[in-house]
Scaffold this motif. Structure first.
Motif, short mmCIF file in Angstrom:
data_model
loop_
_atom_site.label_atom_id
_atom_site.label_comp_id
_atom_site.label_asym_id
_atom_site.label_seq_id
_atom_site.Cartn_x
_atom_site.Cartn_y
_atom_site.Cartn_z
N ALA A 1 43.26 28.55 -16.50
CA ALA A 1 44.51 28.92 -17.14
C ALA A 1 45.47 27.74 -17.06
O ALA A 1 46.34 27.68 -16.20
CB ALA A 1 45.11 30.16 -16.47
N VAL A 2 45.30 26.79 -17.96
CA VAL A 2 46.05 25.54 -17.92
C VAL A 2 47.31 25.65 -18.78
O VAL A 2 47.25 26.06 -19.93
CB VAL A 2 45.18 24.36 -18.39
CG1 VAL A 2 45.97 23.07 -18.40
CG2 VAL A 2 43.95 24.24 -17.49
N ASP A 3 48.42 25.28 -18.20
CA ASP A 3 49.70 25.23 -18.89
C ASP A 3 49.82 23.84 -19.53
O ASP A 3 49.38 22.86 -18.93
CB ASP A 3 50.81 25.44 -17.85
CG ASP A 3 52.20 25.46 -18.45
OD1 ASP A 3 52.63 24.43 -19.01
OD2 ASP A 3 52.87 26.50 -18.34
N PRO A 4 50.41 23.72 -20.69
CA PRO A 4 50.56 22.39 -21.31
C PRO A 4 51.30 21.39 -20.43
O PRO A 4 51.15 20.19 -20.58
CB PRO A 4 51.36 22.66 -22.59
CG PRO A 4 51.17 24.10 -22.88
CD PRO A 4 50.93 24.78 -21.55
N ARG A 5 52.09 21.87 -19.48
CA ARG A 5 52.83 20.97 -18.58
C ARG A 5 52.00 20.53 -17.38
O ARG A 5 52.46 19.75 -16.57
CB ARG A 5 54.10 21.64 -18.09
CG ARG A 5 55.06 21.97 -19.22
CD ARG A 5 56.31 22.65 -18.72
NE ARG A 5 55.95 23.78 -17.87
CZ ARG A 5 56.71 24.26 -16.89
NH1 ARG A 5 57.88 23.70 -16.63
NH2 ARG A 5 56.33 25.28 -16.16
N ASP A 6 50.78 21.05 -17.24
CA ASP A 6 49.92 20.65 -16.13
C ASP A 6 49.34 19.27 -16.43
O ASP A 6 48.48 19.11 -17.27
CB ASP A 6 48.76 21.65 -15.95
CG ASP A 6 49.22 23.00 -15.45
OD1 ASP A 6 50.26 23.07 -14.78
OD2 ASP A 6 48.53 23.99 -15.74
N ASP B 1 62.24 17.23 -21.20
CA ASP B 1 61.07 17.88 -21.78
C ASP B 1 60.12 18.47 -20.74
O ASP B 1 59.06 18.95 -21.08
CB ASP B 1 60.31 16.92 -22.69
CG ASP B 1 59.83 15.68 -21.96
OD1 ASP B 1 60.00 15.58 -20.73
OD2 ASP B 1 59.27 14.78 -22.62
N GLU B 2 60.51 18.40 -19.47
CA GLU B 2 59.72 18.92 -18.34
C GLU B 2 58.37 18.24 -18.17
O GLU B 2 57.48 18.77 -17.54
CB GLU B 2 59.56 20.44 -18.43
CG GLU B 2 60.88 21.17 -18.31
CD GLU B 2 60.70 22.66 -18.10
OE1 GLU B 2 59.56 23.14 -18.03
OE2 GLU B 2 61.74 23.33 -18.00
N GLY C 1 52.07 10.70 -20.34
CA GLY C 1 51.24 9.57 -20.72
C GLY C 1 49.76 9.90 -20.77
O GLY C 1 48.94 9.03 -20.97
N GLY C 2 49.41 11.15 -20.59
CA GLY C 2 48.03 11.55 -20.81
C GLY C 2 47.16 11.73 -19.58
O GLY C 2 46.05 12.22 -19.69
N TYR C 3 47.62 11.33 -18.40
CA TYR C 3 46.81 11.54 -17.21
C TYR C 3 46.94 12.99 -16.80
O TYR C 3 48.03 13.47 -16.52
CB TYR C 3 47.26 10.63 -16.07
CG TYR C 3 46.58 10.95 -14.76
CD1 TYR C 3 45.25 10.60 -14.55
CD2 TYR C 3 47.23 11.65 -13.77
CE1 TYR C 3 44.61 10.92 -13.37
CE2 TYR C 3 46.60 11.96 -12.59
CZ TYR C 3 45.29 11.60 -12.39
OH TYR C 3 44.67 11.92 -11.23
#
Length: 67
Positions: free
Chosen positions: A15-20, A61-62, A24-26
């Protein structure tokens, strides 16, 4: 903001949140071994709060920019 046991378990369960992850993509979501080690450490030694891991998020943008 604190990174909690619940966060680690949620990510490991898929259950991955877009903020996890990092700006820069890492994505630390790509390191399940690290997350599993954190979960085990908390289970073995207890919740490290308030001295456990924290994520530093940019207020605009968190996006995660530090820990």
């Amino acid at each position: 903001m604190p990174f909690t046991l619940a966060d680690a378990e949620r990510i490991l369960a898929g259950a991955v949140d877009p903020r996890d992850g990092w700006e820069g993509g890492y994505a630390f979501t790509d390191e399940p071994e690290m997350l599993a080690e954190y979960v085990q450490a908390v289970r073995d030694g207890g919740d490290p709060a308030p001295f456990g891991p924290y994520l530093v998020r940019r207020s605009a943008d968190e996006a995660t920019i530090g820990e």
